[in-house]
Design an enzyme around this catalytic site. Structure first.
Site, PDB file in Angstrom:
ATOM      1  N   CYS A   8       0.948  -0.879  -0.401  1.00  0.00           N
ATOM      2  CA  CYS A   8      -0.240  -0.290   0.171  1.00  0.00           C
ATOM      3  C   CYS A   8       0.868   1.357   0.246  1.00  0.00           C
ATOM      4  O   CYS A   8       2.264   0.723  -0.194  1.00  0.00           O
ATOM      5  CB  CYS A   8      -1.072   0.141   0.872  1.00  0.00           C
ATOM      6  SG  CYS A   8      -0.211   0.344   3.119  1.00  0.00           S
ATOM      7  N   ARG A  14      -3.688  -0.441   5.591  1.00  0.00           N
ATOM      8  CA  ARG A  14      -4.146  -1.350   4.686  1.00  0.00           C
ATOM      9  C   ARG A  14      -3.135  -3.232   4.004  1.00  0.00           C
ATOM     10  O   ARG A  14      -3.170  -3.645   4.842  1.00  0.00           O
ATOM     11  CB  ARG A  14      -4.089  -1.016   3.294  1.00  0.00           C
ATOM     12  CG  ARG A  14      -5.216  -0.059   3.231  1.00  0.00           C
ATOM     13  CD  ARG A  14      -5.723   0.420   2.050  1.00  0.00           C
ATOM     14  NE  ARG A  14      -4.456   1.409   1.214  1.00  0.00           N
ATOM     15  CZ  ARG A  14      -4.240   2.358   0.325  1.00  0.00           C
ATOM     16  NH1 ARG A  14      -4.738   2.652  -0.263  1.00  0.00           N
ATOM     17  NH2 ARG A  14      -3.171   3.194   0.573  1.00  0.00           N
ATOM     18  N   ASP A 122      -7.456   4.156   1.008  1.00  0.00           N
ATOM     19  CA  ASP A 122      -7.188   4.606   1.796  1.00  0.00           C
ATOM     20  C   ASP A 122      -8.336   4.902   3.626  1.00  0.00           C
ATOM     21  O   ASP A 122      -9.083   6.125   2.632  1.00  0.00           O
ATOM     22  CB  ASP A 122      -6.362   5.474   1.403  1.00  0.00           C
ATOM     23  CG  ASP A 122      -5.535   5.632   1.654  1.00  0.00           C
ATOM     24  OD1 ASP A 122      -5.693   5.599   3.544  1.00  0.00           O
ATOM     25  OD2 ASP A 122      -4.533   6.403   1.724  1.00  0.00           O
TER      26      ASP A 122
END
Ligand code: 4NP
Length: 151
Positions: A8, A14, A122
């Site tokens: 990420c 994440r 996100d």
């Protein structure tokens, strides 16, 4: 051994969650799972407290993971590189040296929505709901990945 890298931006929200979830589903020694960020903001940092909390809620401990930045040698070390979103995809492909490197890079949500190139949103700037949502997306994708790799 099959080696899988989750990528990420910050490697604190994440991808550490994706790493923890996939590790929990791939328990044999034939697999190695790691994560990295395309950015350098959080090198050496533990995951965001909200990612740690959502993982803990679902029985996973990711509190000891440490952020690191994706680098070109990851193309040599890993067989599959899962990115969370299109920005990660572009940034990783910018470092690819050849077609073989490029072929390793996949959108993780394509495992459940083939060829759609959907983003795992996100959650960094949002509230806790975002983390729960991301957890469920990643859990579903990682179940598909684990089933395929183990068959
Ligand atoms: P991640 O989330 O890419 O899922 O780890 C982010 C974490 C930090 C930042 C952006 C996204 N940041 O801008 O610091």
């Amino acid at each position: 051994m099959t080696k899988i890298l989750m990528v990420c931006l910050g490697n604190i929200c994440r991808s550490p969650l994706a790493e923890g979830i996939l590790k929990s589903k791939l328990t044999s020694d034939s697999f190695f799972v790691d994560s990295a960020g395309t950015g350098d903001y959080h090198i050496g940092k533990n995951p965001d407290s909200r990612s740690i909390a959502i993982a803990r809620k679902h029985g996973l401990d990711i509190s000891n993971l440490k952020g690191r930045q994706f680098n070109v040698s990851d193309f040599d070390k890993f067989d599959i590189i899962y990115v969370m979103d299109e920005s990660n995809y572009r940034n990783v492909l910018l470092l690819a040296r050849n077609e073989q490197d490029k072929a390793k890079v996949k959108f993780i949500l394509n495992e459940i929505h083939p060829n759609q190139n959907y983003n795992v949103p996100d959650p960094y700037f949002g509230g806790n709901d975002g983390f729960e949502n991301v957890y469920h997306m990643l859990d579903e994708a990682c179940s598909v990945i684990a089933t395929r790799l183990q068959n």
